[in-house]
Write an enzyme that holds these catalytic residues in place. Structure first.
Site, mmCIF file in Angstrom:
data_model
loop_
_atom_site.group_PDB
_atom_site.id
_atom_site.type_symbol
_atom_site.label_atom_id
_atom_site.label_comp_id
_atom_site.label_asym_id
_atom_site.label_seq_id
_atom_site.Cartn_x
_atom_site.Cartn_y
_atom_site.Cartn_z
ATOM 1 C CB SER A 137 -31.976 35.879 46.052
ATOM 2 O OG SER A 137 -33.331 35.274 46.873
ATOM 3 C CG HIS A 183 -29.337 32.232 45.427
ATOM 4 N ND1 HIS A 183 -29.800 31.092 46.238
ATOM 5 C CD2 HIS A 183 -30.719 32.757 44.959
ATOM 6 C CE1 HIS A 183 -30.919 31.867 46.455
ATOM 7 N NE2 HIS A 183 -31.163 32.291 45.851
#
Length: 245
Positions: A137, A183
């Site tokens: 991610s 992220h």
């Protein structure tokens, strides 16, 4: 082999395919360990997942963690990341070139790890330093950041892309056990790296693409290493927070 050479010459998604294959292969190995022995899987997480407290003794986890995904019957982690990667990565690989795309991907993953380190330093408690995280991610958010920069430089409409990024950033509010700090770290790293790589008109007149690539990688690595060392060996973040308090 002929097809592979053709895709390489025409900037097809060769590196993208290799990354996806590595992630799936790693996930299959995790599945075997997960269902065969809890000790084997726990050892695999300890040796390969990103754990801030282990970055000094096991520096390879900066890389291995970005190819791991949660095992078990819930396949959304690996499936969601690989589908997203397949949809957004090929256009960037074609735009940037194979090696530049690979550098962007890896640097974004490292930036995600750096985001975890910053968060652990800010909290500065044993749980945050020993918390494991893994997945692609952080690197994928770096690709989102690179797309935002590339599309804006080409004067394309990025509103839908911004909405997509915001929705994904908001996911941790609704889905537990998501490392949102990775992220954010990946997104910032991808945006910054691509900004340097693409360069402004003035920079492109002075430096060719290869030169910009080398400088970008060196600067990005230096910044990430600096952040990691700062978090690992100093308490500067806590000092700043105490002053503000």
């Amino acid at each position: 082999m002929h097809r592979l050479r053709y895709e390489w010459r025409h900037r097809g998604p060769v590196i993208t395919g290799i990354i996806i294959a590595l992630c799936v292969l790693m996930w299959l190995v995790e599945q075997i360990a997960y269902y065969s022995s809890s000790n084997a899987f726990a050892s695999m997480v300890y040796d390969m997942a990103f754990i801030p407290a282990l970055t000094k003794s096991q520096p390879w986890i900066f890389l291995t963690s970005m190819f791991m995904h949660a095992p078990g019957v819930d396949v959304w982690h690996i499936l969601g990341n690989m589908i997203t990667l397949w949809f957004i990565a090929p256009s960037l690989e074609k735009l940037l070139g194979h090696w530049q795309f690979l550098a962007l991907y890896l640097l974004s993953g490292l930036g995600g790890d750096a985001g975890n380190m910053v968060y652990a330093r800010v909290l500065d408690d044993p749980l945050s330093w020993s918390q494991s995280s893994y997945g692609a991610s952080g690197a994928i958010f770096g690709l989102f950041g690179a797309l935002l920069v590339a599309y804006s430089r080409m004067h394309l409409d990025i509103r839908s892309l911004i909405v997509l990024v915001v929705i994904n950033l908001a996911m941790p509010f609704f889905v537990p056990n998501i490392a949102w700090q990775a992220h954010v770290g990946g997104l910032l790293t991808g945006a910054g790296t691509s900004s340097m790589l693409i360069g402004t008109t003035a920079i492109r007149r002075v430096l060719n693409y290869t030169q910009r690539t080398i400088i970008t990688v060196l600067v990005a690595v230096a910044v990430i290493v600096g952040i990691v060392l700062l978090c690992r060996y100093t308490s500067v973040w806590n000092s700043v927070l105490s002053l503000r308090g």
